[in-house]
Design a protein around this motif. Structure first.
Motif, PDB file in Angstrom:
ATOM      1  N   VAL A   1       0.867  -1.173   0.000  1.00  0.00           N
ATOM      2  CA  VAL A   1       0.000   0.000   0.000  1.00  0.00           C
ATOM      3  C   VAL A   1       0.907   1.227   0.000  1.00  0.00           C
ATOM      4  N   TRP A   2       0.897   1.960  -1.108  1.00  0.00           N
ATOM      5  CA  TRP A   2       1.753   3.141  -1.252  1.00  0.00           C
ATOM      6  C   TRP A   2       0.848   4.363  -1.364  1.00  0.00           C
ATOM      7  N   HIS A   3       0.860   5.197  -0.317  1.00  0.00           N
ATOM      8  CA  HIS A   3       0.010   6.388  -0.302  1.00  0.00           C
ATOM      9  C   HIS A   3       0.562   7.505  -1.183  1.00  0.00           C
TER      10      HIS A   3
ATOM     11  N   SER B   1       9.600  -6.453  -4.636  1.00  0.00           N
ATOM     12  CA  SER B   1       8.352  -6.522  -5.392  1.00  0.00           C
ATOM     13  C   SER B   1       8.371  -7.599  -6.467  1.00  0.00           C
ATOM     14  N   ALA B   2       9.508  -8.271  -6.663  1.00  0.00           N
ATOM     15  CA  ALA B   2       9.613  -9.287  -7.716  1.00  0.00           C
ATOM     16  C   ALA B   2       8.605 -10.429  -7.558  1.00  0.00           C
ATOM     17  N   PRO B   3       8.315 -10.897  -6.341  1.00  0.00           N
ATOM     18  CA  PRO B   3       7.328 -11.987  -6.212  1.00  0.00           C
ATOM     19  C   PRO B   3       5.887 -11.566  -6.463  1.00  0.00           C
ATOM     20  N   PHE B   4       5.613 -10.261  -6.525  1.00  0.00           N
ATOM     21  CA  PHE B   4       4.231  -9.815  -6.695  1.00  0.00           C
ATOM     22  C   PHE B   4       3.654 -10.353  -7.997  1.00  0.00           C
ATOM     23  N   PHE B   5       2.470 -10.934  -7.904  1.00  0.00           N
ATOM     24  CA  PHE B   5       1.670 -11.456  -9.020  1.00  0.00           C
ATOM     25  C   PHE B   5       2.185 -12.783  -9.577  1.00  0.00           C
ATOM     26  N   ASP B   6       3.389 -13.196  -9.260  1.00  0.00           N
ATOM     27  CA  ASP B   6       3.932 -14.419  -9.854  1.00  0.00           C
ATOM     28  C   ASP B   6       3.190 -15.662  -9.385  1.00  0.00           C
ATOM     29  N   GLY B   7       2.480 -16.302 -10.288  1.00  0.00           N
ATOM     30  CA  GLY B   7       1.744 -17.520  -9.983  1.00  0.00           C
ATOM     31  C   GLY B   7       0.535 -17.329  -9.087  1.00  0.00           C
ATOM     32  N   TRP B   8       0.097 -16.103  -8.874  1.00  0.00           N
ATOM     33  CA  TRP B   8      -1.017 -15.854  -7.962  1.00  0.00           C
ATOM     34  C   TRP B   8      -2.330 -16.368  -8.548  1.00  0.00           C
ATOM     35  N   SER B   9      -3.110 -17.078  -7.725  1.00  0.00           N
ATOM     36  CA  SER B   9      -4.413 -17.573  -8.149  1.00  0.00           C
ATOM     37  C   SER B   9      -5.539 -16.617  -7.770  1.00  0.00           C
ATOM     38  N   SER B  10      -5.204 -15.527  -7.135  1.00  0.00           N
ATOM     39  CA  SER B  10      -6.145 -14.436  -6.854  1.00  0.00           C
ATOM     40  C   SER B  10      -5.326 -13.178  -6.603  1.00  0.00           C
ATOM     41  N   PHE B  11      -5.901 -12.034  -6.918  1.00  0.00           N
ATOM     42  CA  PHE B  11      -5.168 -10.777  -6.726  1.00  0.00           C
ATOM     43  C   PHE B  11      -6.107  -9.596  -6.909  1.00  0.00           C
ATOM     44  N   THR B  12      -5.638  -8.433  -6.437  1.00  0.00           N
ATOM     45  CA  THR B  12      -6.299  -7.158  -6.711  1.00  0.00           C
ATOM     46  C   THR B  12      -5.214  -6.087  -6.848  1.00  0.00           C
TER      47      THR B  12
ATOM     48  N   LEU C   1      -1.661   3.513  -4.589  1.00  0.00           N
ATOM     49  CA  LEU C   1      -1.412   2.237  -5.264  1.00  0.00           C
ATOM     50  C   LEU C   1      -1.497   1.110  -4.247  1.00  0.00           C
ATOM     51  N   ARG C   2      -2.243   0.037  -4.593  1.00  0.00           N
ATOM     52  CA  ARG C   2      -2.398  -1.107  -3.687  1.00  0.00           C
ATOM     53  C   ARG C   2      -2.255  -2.415  -4.458  1.00  0.00           C
ATOM     54  N   VAL C   3      -1.595  -3.382  -3.818  1.00  0.00           N
ATOM     55  CA  VAL C   3      -1.464  -4.740  -4.348  1.00  0.00           C
ATOM     56  C   VAL C   3      -1.895  -5.696  -3.259  1.00  0.00           C
ATOM     57  N   ALA C   4      -2.819  -6.607  -3.589  1.00  0.00           N
ATOM     58  CA  ALA C   4      -3.292  -7.619  -2.640  1.00  0.00           C
ATOM     59  C   ALA C   4      -3.273  -8.979  -3.307  1.00  0.00           C
ATOM     60  N   ASP C   5      -3.075 -10.025  -2.515  1.00  0.00           N
ATOM     61  CA  ASP C   5      -3.053 -11.376  -3.071  1.00  0.00           C
ATOM     62  C   ASP C   5      -4.396 -12.076  -2.886  1.00  0.00           C
ATOM     63  N   VAL C   6      -5.460 -11.305  -2.748  1.00  0.00           N
ATOM     64  CA  VAL C   6      -6.825 -11.830  -2.670  1.00  0.00           C
ATOM     65  C   VAL C   6      -7.689 -11.057  -3.661  1.00  0.00           C
ATOM     66  N   GLY C   7      -8.739 -11.715  -4.144  1.00  0.00           N
ATOM     67  CA  GLY C   7      -9.711 -11.030  -4.986  1.00  0.00           C
ATOM     68  C   GLY C   7     -10.713 -10.278  -4.138  1.00  0.00           C
ATOM     69  N   ARG C   8     -11.149  -9.125  -4.616  1.00  0.00           N
ATOM     70  CA  ARG C   8     -12.140  -8.321  -3.899  1.00  0.00           C
ATOM     71  C   ARG C   8     -13.495  -8.409  -4.605  1.00  0.00           C
ATOM     72  N   SER C   9     -14.545  -8.417  -3.807  1.00  0.00           N
ATOM     73  CA  SER C   9     -15.891  -8.493  -4.357  1.00  0.00           C
ATOM     74  C   SER C   9     -16.319  -7.138  -4.905  1.00  0.00           C
ATOM     75  N   PRO C  10     -17.307  -7.113  -5.798  1.00  0.00           N
ATOM     76  CA  PRO C  10     -17.838  -5.829  -6.267  1.00  0.00           C
ATOM     77  C   PRO C  10     -18.343  -4.942  -5.136  1.00  0.00           C
ATOM     78  N   VAL C  11     -18.893  -5.545  -4.073  1.00  0.00           N
ATOM     79  CA  VAL C  11     -19.394  -4.748  -2.950  1.00  0.00           C
ATOM     80  C   VAL C  11     -18.236  -4.095  -2.201  1.00  0.00           C
TER      81      VAL C  11
END
Length: 452
Positions: A228-230, A283-294, A419-429
């Motif tokens: 999380v980068w403000h 930051s190199a591991p970010f998104f690599d092989g992730w099965s969910s993300f936001t 800017l935000r990176v998460a390893d989980v999917g977020r719902s529309p709500v």
């Protein structure tokens, strides 16, 4: 026994001269026939009647007469200390564009959390239409001069505490920006909120000169956030609030005071070389092989005119290569005045390369979200879904490259924030609620209360 109970006593102490809620309800029920159908009848309660009905000494000079027009709190006579004396149980009304609420109840009689803190304000959720419980969601608290008494709060915000409505749980918080003379921004992690609940609330307490700072950014951003980068850093690195890793190295970019939330990070386009913020090896591991993300960010194109935007398209926003790449803004031929596009490309193992874009406007902030929950890949702009693609049980490919913002040769001409990176999917709500939160539309604020 006129009020239904004879055991209640009204204290002579003016600070405690309050009629209990149960007593008030019984009184209103008993007096309703006296009111008629079109108007309330003023009732004068003499010391003698109070002695019989309320059980206190009519001869006590502190037991004053009470004049009230039932159902109209504005006509209630006030004790000498300036308090209303009677709590009508109202939650108050919204009084400004920022959804402030006035609360008539005496705070000293309403479960004050800690006597060492002299002031507080109630923050109430303004629920949405979708039935979902939002768990551990960071909520933006915007404190303007009419929502908090900055003269009472510590100059460095060290005495801020966010407490549940029952006064039993202290929520973690992070101060993104504190301005004693203006608007301050604080992030608070709220444990669980039913999104349709318009009654859920919590408190902000302040006014304790001896309090130590209690910020805990990593706890605020604990719900799957990896970064999380403000973008609020005026100098040095762009810090990651979620963890002590992937601090961005400022290279050629500038601090922009006029960000979406406090300040942002400005990129000056290709005419200035090396406009980028590399997030480093962490930051190199970010998104690599992730099965969910936001992935989400606020972006504002700052091109001086449409012709310049089109001439210098595309402008790079974010890139990693491999699983997430080619984040850019550009203005296509024939686009409406002031309008362009934002686009990112993601590479899935089975679904292949998927690129999604949405329209954005020059000199206007847009919140962009890409998310995948293991079943559907979605894009959102300003909290509204713009595309959805079914990808059941897929995952991103691996790339092992660092994430960078901007570009050494083709950076965008614009400003980036949150800017935000998460390893989980977020719902529309969740995404709708986050957009409302960052747009200062999710909370209603009561006027400050004090309990000296």
């Amino acid at each position: 026994r006129f009020f239904g109970r004879s055991s209640h006593r009204i204290a002579a102490n003016p600070k405690k001269r309050r009629i209990p809620a149960g007593l008030r309800r019984s009184a209103r029920a008993a007096l309703a026939p006296m009111s008629g159908s079109s108007r309330w009848t003023p009732l004068v309660i003499s010391p003698l009647l109070c002695a019989l009905a309320c059980g206190f000494d009519a001869g006590n000079p502190g037991a004053t007469s009470v004049t009230a027009t039932l159902g109209d709190p504005s006509t209630t006579s006030q004790p000498a200390d300036g308090s209303t004396g009677v709590d009508d149980g109202s939650e108050g009304t919204e009084t400004d564009a920022g959804h402030s609420e006035d609360t008539a109840a005496s705070p000293c009689d309403d479960g004050w959390w800690n006597a060492e803190w002299s002031h507080r304000s109630r923050l109430r959720f303004r629920g949405g239409d979708h039935d979902e419980i939002l768990v551990d969601m960071p909520v933006l608290v915007v404190l303007t001069p009419n929502r908090i008494d900055h003269d009472v709060a510590a100059a460095d915000a060290s005495d801020l505490r966010f407490v549940d409505v029952n006064g039993t749980v202290v929520f973690p918080h992070e101060v993104e920006h504190w301005d004693p003379a203006g608007t301050s921004f604080v992030w608070v992690r709220v444990p669980a909120v039913p999104y349709t609940d318009d009654t859920y609330s919590f408190w902000v307490y302040y006014g304790n000169p001896g309090a130590s700072a209690a910020e805990s950014p990593a706890q605020v951003w604990s719900a799957g956030y990896r970064g999380v980068w403000h973008m609020n850093d005026a100098a040095g690195n762009v810090r990651n609030s979620a963890a002590p890793v992937a601090f961005g190295e400022i290279s050629g970019t500038t601090h922009e005071p006029d960000g979406k939330i406090a300040a942002g990070r400005s990129f000056a386009g290709p005419q200035v070389p090396d406009q980028q913020v590399p997030l480093g090896a962490d930051s190199a591991p970010f998104f690599d092989g992730w099965s969910s993300f936001t992935l989400s960010f606020w972006v504002r194109p700052d091109y001086p005119d449409d012709a310049t935007w089109q001439q210098h398209s595309p402008g790079r926003v974010i890139d990693k290569g491999g699983p997430m790449r080619a984040g850019r803004i550009w203005r296509p031929d024939g686009a409406p005045a002031g309008e362009g596009r934002v686009e990112l490309r993601f590479e899935f193992e089975h679904g292949g390369s998927i690129s999604r874009n949405a329209s954005i406007r020059r000199d206007h902030w847009s919140w962009i979200v890409y998310t995948y929950d293991g079943e559907v890949f979605r894009m959102f702009r300003d909290g509204i879904e713009t595309s959805a693609t079914g990808l059941r049980d897929d995952r991103l490919i691996e790339g092992l490259e660092d994430v960078r913002l901007g570009d050494a040769f083709e950076p965008m001409w614009g400003t980036l924030d949150e800017l935000r990176v998460a390893d989980v999917g977020r719902s529309p709500v969740w995404i709708e609620a986050q957009h409302r939160s960052m747009s200062d539309e999710l909370l209603a604020y009561s006027i400050p209360e004090s309990c000296p």
